[in-house]
Design a protein around this motif. Structure first.
Motif, PDB file in Angstrom:
ATOM      1  N   PHE A   1       9.992   9.784  -2.730  1.00 34.51           N
ATOM      2  CA  PHE A   1      11.297   9.147  -2.569  1.00 34.51           C
ATOM      3  C   PHE A   1      11.773   9.304  -1.121  1.00 34.51           C
ATOM      4  N   ALA A   2      12.600   8.359  -0.681  1.00 37.72           N
ATOM      5  CA  ALA A   2      13.290   8.486   0.603  1.00 37.72           C
ATOM      6  C   ALA A   2      14.502   9.395   0.400  1.00 37.72           C
ATOM      7  N   LYS A   3      14.685  10.393   1.259  1.00 37.71           N
ATOM      8  CA  LYS A   3      15.768  11.351   1.072  1.00 37.71           C
ATOM      9  C   LYS A   3      17.139  10.695   1.200  1.00 37.71           C
ATOM     10  N   GLY A   4      17.293   9.801   2.170  1.00 45.30           N
ATOM     11  CA  GLY A   4      18.607   9.230   2.424  1.00 45.30           C
ATOM     12  C   GLY A   4      19.127   8.368   1.296  1.00 45.30           C
ATOM     13  N   SER A   5      18.229   7.660   0.585  1.00 44.02           N
ATOM     14  CA  SER A   5      18.660   6.699  -0.430  1.00 44.02           C
ATOM     15  C   SER A   5      18.136   7.000  -1.820  1.00 44.02           C
ATOM     16  N   ASN A   6      17.231   7.965  -1.947  1.00 44.04           N
ATOM     17  CA  ASN A   6      16.544   8.252  -3.214  1.00 44.04           C
ATOM     18  C   ASN A   6      15.723   7.062  -3.706  1.00 44.04           C
ATOM     19  N   ALA A   7      15.414   6.136  -2.799  1.00 40.24           N
ATOM     20  CA  ALA A   7      14.587   4.980  -3.184  1.00 40.24           C
ATOM     21  C   ALA A   7      13.154   5.443  -3.444  1.00 40.24           C
ATOM     22  N   ARG A   8      12.588   4.952  -4.534  1.00 43.00           N
ATOM     23  CA  ARG A   8      11.213   5.314  -4.874  1.00 43.00           C
ATOM     24  C   ARG A   8      10.254   4.586  -3.932  1.00 43.00           C
ATOM     25  N   MET A   9       9.386   5.332  -3.264  1.00 37.10           N
ATOM     26  CA  MET A   9       8.427   4.765  -2.333  1.00 37.10           C
ATOM     27  C   MET A   9       7.078   4.514  -2.993  1.00 37.10           C
ATOM     28  N   ALA A  10       6.647   5.457  -3.847  1.00 39.00           N
ATOM     29  CA  ALA A  10       5.328   5.326  -4.475  1.00 39.00           C
ATOM     30  C   ALA A  10       5.189   6.355  -5.576  1.00 39.00           C
ATOM     31  N   ASN A  11       4.313   6.055  -6.527  1.00 41.33           N
ATOM     32  CA  ASN A  11       3.839   7.013  -7.516  1.00 41.33           C
ATOM     33  C   ASN A  11       2.368   7.286  -7.246  1.00 41.33           C
ATOM     34  N   VAL A  12       1.978   8.543  -7.281  1.00 39.23           N
ATOM     35  CA  VAL A  12       0.603   8.941  -6.971  1.00 39.23           C
ATOM     36  C   VAL A  12       0.055   9.738  -8.146  1.00 39.23           C
ATOM     37  N   VAL A  13      -1.044   9.272  -8.713  1.00 42.89           N
ATOM     38  CA  VAL A  13      -1.685   9.990  -9.811  1.00 42.89           C
ATOM     39  C   VAL A  13      -2.563  11.091  -9.229  1.00 42.89           C
ATOM     40  N   LEU A  14      -2.272  12.330  -9.587  1.00 39.26           N
ATOM     41  CA  LEU A  14      -3.036  13.488  -9.126  1.00 39.26           C
ATOM     42  C   LEU A  14      -3.990  13.923 -10.230  1.00 39.26           C
ATOM     43  N   THR A  15      -5.254  14.045  -9.889  1.00 43.85           N
ATOM     44  CA  THR A  15      -6.293  14.368 -10.868  1.00 43.85           C
ATOM     45  C   THR A  15      -6.672  15.837 -10.774  1.00 43.85           C
ATOM     46  N   LEU A  16      -6.881  16.479 -11.925  1.00 44.11           N
ATOM     47  CA  LEU A  16      -7.305  17.876 -11.968  1.00 44.11           C
ATOM     48  C   LEU A  16      -8.698  18.002 -11.360  1.00 44.11           C
ATOM     49  N   THR A  17      -8.814  18.780 -10.295  1.00 46.28           N
ATOM     50  CA  THR A  17     -10.098  18.935  -9.609  1.00 46.28           C
ATOM     51  C   THR A  17     -10.612  20.366  -9.614  1.00 46.28           C
ATOM     52  N   SER A  18      -9.754  21.332  -9.991  1.00 44.68           N
ATOM     53  CA  SER A  18     -10.185  22.725  -9.959  1.00 44.68           C
ATOM     54  C   SER A  18      -9.393  23.521 -10.974  1.00 44.68           C
ATOM     55  N   ASN A  19     -10.067  24.492 -11.621  1.00 44.85           N
ATOM     56  CA  ASN A  19      -9.442  25.351 -12.625  1.00 44.85           C
ATOM     57  C   ASN A  19     -10.054  26.738 -12.472  1.00 44.85           C
TER      58      ASN A  19
END
Length: 668
Positions: free
Chosen positions: A100-118
């Motif tokens: 999100f942009a801090k000044g407006s809280n506008a959503r910039m992107a969604n990023v899918v994070l994948t489990l790579t280590s346990n």
């Protein structure tokens, strides 16, 4: 049953109290698994149970953003999972981070994070492991592009991941089983004033695998490093709760800020997250976490690391985590004493200052012990206000005391390097002895103050048969030596040193190899003196190498042995001259071909000499109307005129493209 009511053997000669109910929980888990196998209908009931039961698992975590190249960054979530009480069914294979942009809280992107280590989080001392505390580190990651044309908001941006729920056994917040977690990170715009502004998250504090003992000082270094060299500051913060709930523990995307905070139990707060004397706190500069807890239980806490560039805050990252407080057996701290080697009196911290001088004693004798049986003690040193090489232990620095066949006291020797020089300042060195107690080692520290000087060193002297160097002396203003093509040039160099240090003479071409241009350099190096001979017979190959600015050679005299060597250097630029010096080129401009054997022919005996690629190619003579009347490839040509008076024009060419033009008048 209260924690700490039983003992469990976990190491040689050591007993540690643990939570007895964790063993009961483990046994109940095994029974439950057996029931599920023998009675499948229980699995259906389990699936119909409230979702919150399978979502209680979060220990804590933090987000991390690292620049890779160009606009490419790696976004990572480190999530810490309760390996004892957490339900494996709540272990996500992927999570979504929202930007999100801090000044407006506008959503910039969604990023899918994948489990790579346990992996498991390690204890500081593996021998202190207790069965009621085990944490896994789950790493979710993905590469993202932060385009400079898009991420330009001067107020910056933030990343959030929301997930529920926290451990139900947490004892310092309200309704912990229903408390959620928001992982949070701030980063600046990736472009400022039309230029790239690159920033990576500070790599802060390794994960914590240890527990604390009630009434004992607990410490942990959370301080990290910033890949961009930004300044870091640490403070305690209240963990973020966010928007997820037991009914909806996992969301497709994070909601924008603001994020609700967790609710502390009565009497607790941001500056008193874990009660004690002192309460949990962190050093703002070093990131060292300390607490002397006064209550048993499992406690959540939050730490923030802010980064500053040129005095302006540009980002922050937060970690939420938990600390387990147990009852532990009494562990008496070790003790150490320090003597200057050969001294009769013990060193008195805060009152004595060691003075280390050349040729004097530069070693310390350290005696250390521990009243507890079977104690493994380790000595270490830590510079406090200097970065020079630390002194070295020259004898054993670790061992066991008060065991069968073991002494009750150990001795170590520590020596300062001869080249240590405090330059008139007082340096401080901490000598630290640590035992192998649980949960963390007990320590004793003696801070040694000292001053040190080096042996003086006189610079060696370099002489040579090269011409004197012009002033001012610098590598950009070398002496010039002209060497005739095909003739041998020899120079000698000598180095001397009144300190009798080992001397060595060397020579190196500036951008070329000496052997490639047939330069030779032979040196006889030794103690207090060195001699060398430089020889060169230039060839046309060398002319092509140094055609523009000559060939520059650095002659260097170095010394070994002193703490601060003082090398000397002569820089010589060699220029190659033709085999003979050319006289001024003054071609004749009139001939009288009247047969009197005087000035009958046009010749050029003073033509520039042939020199490697600069060789005579030919001459052409033209009439005033541009008609070619004579040409010759022979530099010894003789032209007797075209048979008529007048002015004629010549063109002389050389193989390297140089040209000479002029005129000659013919008078019969």
């Amino acid at each position: 049953m209260r924690p700490g009511s039983e003992f469990f053997q976990i190491g040689p000669g050591r007993t540690r109290k643990i939570f007895i109910f964790s063993a009961i929980l483990l046994a109940m888990n095994r029974i439950w698994l057996a029931l599920l196998i023998s009675r499948p209908w229980l699995l259906v009931l389990a699936m119909l149970a409230p979702l919150s039961a399978s979502a209680t698992h979060i220990v804590g975590g933090e987000l991390d953003l690292q620049h890779k190249t160009g606009s490419l960054y790696t976004l990572t979530l480190n999530l810490y999972f309760d390996a004892i009480n957490g339900d494996p069914g709540a272990l996500d294979q992927q999570l979504t981070a929202s930007i999100f942009a801090k000044g407006s809280n506008a959503r910039m992107a969604n990023v899918v994070l994948t489990l790579t280590s346990n992996t498991f989080v390690n204890y500081t001392n593996p021998a202190c492991t207790v069965g009621s505390l085990s944490t896994r580190k789950l790493v979710y990651t993905n590469d993202i592009t932060l385009n400079a044309a898009t991420y330009t908001n001067t107020t910056g941006y933030y990343v959030a991941v929301e997930r529920c729920c926290r451990n139900v056994t947490i004892g310092n917040i309200v309704a912990p089983g229903a408390a959620a977690q928001t992982f949070y990170l701030e980063f600046p715009a990736v472009a400022r004033n039309g230029a790239a502004f690159i920033d990576s998250t500070p790599r802060i504090f390794p994960p914590l695998g240890d527990y604390a003992c009630r009434g004992e000082l607990f410490y942990y270094d959370f301080g990290g490093q910033d890949p961009d060299g930004d300044s870091l500051a640490y403070d305690m913060v209240t963990p973020l709760n966010g928007h997820t709930t037991t009914a909806q523990p996992l969301v497709a995307q994070a909601a924008p800020a603001p994020y609700a905070l967790i609710t502390w139990n009565a009497g607790l707060g941001t500056t008193n997250q874990i009660p004690g004397s002192p309460a949990l706190g962190i050093d703002a500069r070093t990131g060292r976490l300390t607490v002397r807890p006064s209550s048993l239980g499992l406690f959540v806490f939050g730490v923030r690391c802010s980064e500053y560039r040129k005095g302006v805050k540009i980002g922050e990252t937060r970690r939420d985590f938990q600390l387990y407080v147990l009852n532990c057996p009494t562990n008496t701290p070790p003790k150490l004493q320090v003597w200057a080697t050969g001294a009769k009196a013990v060193y008195r911290p805060g009152r004595d200052t060691l003075r280390l001088v050349p040729g004097g004693n530069r070693c310390l004798t350290i005696r250390y012990t521990d009243p507890d049986p079977n104690s493994v003690l380790t000595m270490s040193s830590r510079p406090v206000n200097f970065t020079e090489p630390a002194p070295l232990f020259t004898t054993v620095r670790s061992g066991t005391v008060r065991a069968a066949g073991a002494p009750d006291t150990l001795t170590a020797t520590l020596c300062f390097p001869d080249c240590t020089d405090t330059k008139g300042k007082v340096y401080l060195l901490d000598l630290i002895v640590a035992d192998n107690g649980c949960s963390l080692p007990k320590r004793d520290t003696v801070r040694v103050a000292f001053t040190a000087t080096q042996a003086p060193n006189t610079a060696p002297v370099l002489t040579s048969t090269f011409p004197p160097a012009p002033l001012p002396l610098s590598s950009a203003n070398p002496a010039v030596v002209r060497v005739v093509l095909g003739q041998r040039y020899t120079a000698t160099l000598a180095g001397t040193d009144i300190d009798r240090n080992a001397l060595a003479l060397s020579a190196a071409g500036d951008g070329f190899d000496l052997e490639a241009v047939k330069m030779t350099f032979a040196a006889q190096n030794g103690t207090g003196q060195a001699n060398a001979t430089f020889t060169w017979e230039p060839t046309c190959e060398a002319v092509s190498v140094g055609a523009t600015s000559g060939l520059t050679v650095h002659f260097r005299l170095t010394e070994t042995g002193p703490c601060t060597p003082l090398p000397q250097e002569r820089v010589i630029r060699f220029e190659i001259a033709p085999p003979r010096d050319s006289v001024a080129f003054h071609p004749p401009n009139i001939i009288t071909p009247n047969g009197d054997a005087k000035n009958d022919f046009f010749t050029m005996p003073d033509l520039p000499v042939d020199f490697c690629d600069h060789r005579f190619a030919g001459i052409k003579i033209f009439s005033r109307w541009g008609q070619l009347v004579y040409q010759s490839p022979d530099r010894g040509f003789r032209w007797g005129g075209a048979g008529s008076a007048g002015t004629y024009y010549y063109l002389v060419t050389y193989t390297d493209g140089r040209k000479y033009k002029g005129w000659v008048e013919v008078i019969p």
